[in-house]
Design a protein around this motif. Sequence first.
Motif, PDB file in Angstrom:
ATOM      1  N   GLN A  20      61.040   9.776  -6.103  1.00 13.37           N
ATOM      2  CA  GLN A  20      60.651   9.640  -7.507  1.00 13.37           C
ATOM      3  C   GLN A  20      61.556   8.646  -8.248  1.00 13.37           C
ATOM      4  N   TYR A  23      60.454   5.236  -7.212  1.00 12.75           N
ATOM      5  CA  TYR A  23      59.208   4.872  -7.900  1.00 12.75           C
ATOM      6  C   TYR A  23      59.493   4.444  -9.347  1.00 12.75           C
ATOM      7  N   ALA A  24      60.447   5.139  -9.995  1.00 13.57           N
ATOM      8  CA  ALA A  24      60.821   4.775 -11.365  1.00 13.57           C
ATOM      9  C   ALA A  24      61.400   3.359 -11.396  1.00 13.57           C
ATOM     10  N   ALA A  27      58.654   0.850 -11.139  1.00  9.12           N
ATOM     11  CA  ALA A  27      57.953   0.643 -12.418  1.00  9.12           C
ATOM     12  C   ALA A  27      58.724  -0.352 -13.289  1.00  9.12           C
ATOM     13  N   ILE A  28      60.052  -0.279 -13.252  1.00  5.15           N
ATOM     14  CA  ILE A  28      60.890  -1.174 -14.059  1.00  5.15           C
ATOM     15  C   ILE A  28      60.760  -2.614 -13.576  1.00  5.15           C
ATOM     16  N   GLY A  86      61.048  -1.280 -18.965  1.00  6.52           N
ATOM     17  CA  GLY A  86      60.357  -0.107 -18.419  1.00  6.52           C
ATOM     18  C   GLY A  86      59.393   0.482 -19.422  1.00  6.52           C
ATOM     19  N   ASP A  90      59.767   6.065 -23.148  1.00  2.68           N
ATOM     20  CA  ASP A  90      61.014   6.607 -22.605  1.00  2.68           C
ATOM     21  C   ASP A  90      62.213   5.922 -23.247  1.00  2.68           C
ATOM     22  N   ARG A 136      60.949  14.606 -14.768  1.00  2.00           N
ATOM     23  CA  ARG A 136      60.821  13.345 -14.046  1.00  2.00           C
ATOM     24  C   ARG A 136      61.875  12.373 -14.575  1.00  2.00           C
ATOM     25  N   GLY A 139      61.713   6.314 -16.855  1.00  2.00           N
ATOM     26  CA  GLY A 139      61.262   5.065 -16.233  1.00  2.00           C
ATOM     27  C   GLY A 139      61.747   3.851 -16.992  1.00  2.00           C
ATOM     28  N   PRO A 160      67.522   4.432 -13.745  1.00  2.00           N
ATOM     29  CA  PRO A 160      67.023   5.816 -13.849  1.00  2.00           C
ATOM     30  C   PRO A 160      67.804   6.847 -13.043  1.00  2.00           C
TER      31      PRO A 160
END
Length: 263
Positions: A20, A23-24, A27-28, A86, A90, A136, A139, A160
């Motif tokens: 996870q 994955y974060a 995304a960035i 990101g 957030d 979570r 991100g 993250p």
Amino acid sequence: MARRYDSRTTIFSPEGRLYQIEYAMEAISHAGTVLGVLAKDGVVLAAEKKVTGKLLDLSSAKEGGYGGSGEKIYLLNSNVIGGVAGLTADANSLVNYARTAAQRHLLAYNEDIPVELLAQRLCDMKQGYTQFGGLRPFGVSLLYAGYDPHYQFQLYHSDPSGNYSGWKATCIGANNGTAQSLLKQEYKDDISVKDAIGLVLRTMSKTMDSTTLSSEKLEFAVLTLDPETKQPRAKIYRPAEIDALLASEGLTKKDDDAEMKTA
């Protein structure tokens, strides 16, 4: 293959990975570029805006507030500017947390929060979101450009996972590998703010996804010392000032449509 080890933040895969968080970070890497350069007499931040459009109300960026569109570059405290890459939602949560932490420190100790301590405060919270169930990771990655009397000007990056590190020049977001290669070639330890501004703008012009470099796509900020009070002075540039800066560096590009009309 993840094999369902990515279904929980708290579960390690057999290879010792936390999917996870990876994955974060992925995304960035698709977010708008944010670039920071540390100079001997200041810090320079620039960021690529993704949310643009003719119908977008930018009156607050042009007139009110402290400048900036509220998408990429934020004033965290009088001595710290933050650049984010990101998920903007957030980022807003983390920016508010950072501002509160800075004000609590000011109330308790009657001095501005040291830059590294502010980065630590945010990283402590971000690390908690990688360890407890039902949460979570954030991100978003942040660049902190700041000043304190002990270590002068500083540039930090946090991700993250809750890790943070100090940098002379770095980049987060899309095309960060290309930008870091360019910075490695051109950065000098004794660089001045004026030269750092030119370096940042040249690097952004080569790495941004956009074909044109203008205030519509760019946010820009500089942290320096006030020559009279010797206190840190944060300046987040307004659109007209960004266009003037680009013109002075010879980096303004004509729009292709405009060129076709005049041809």
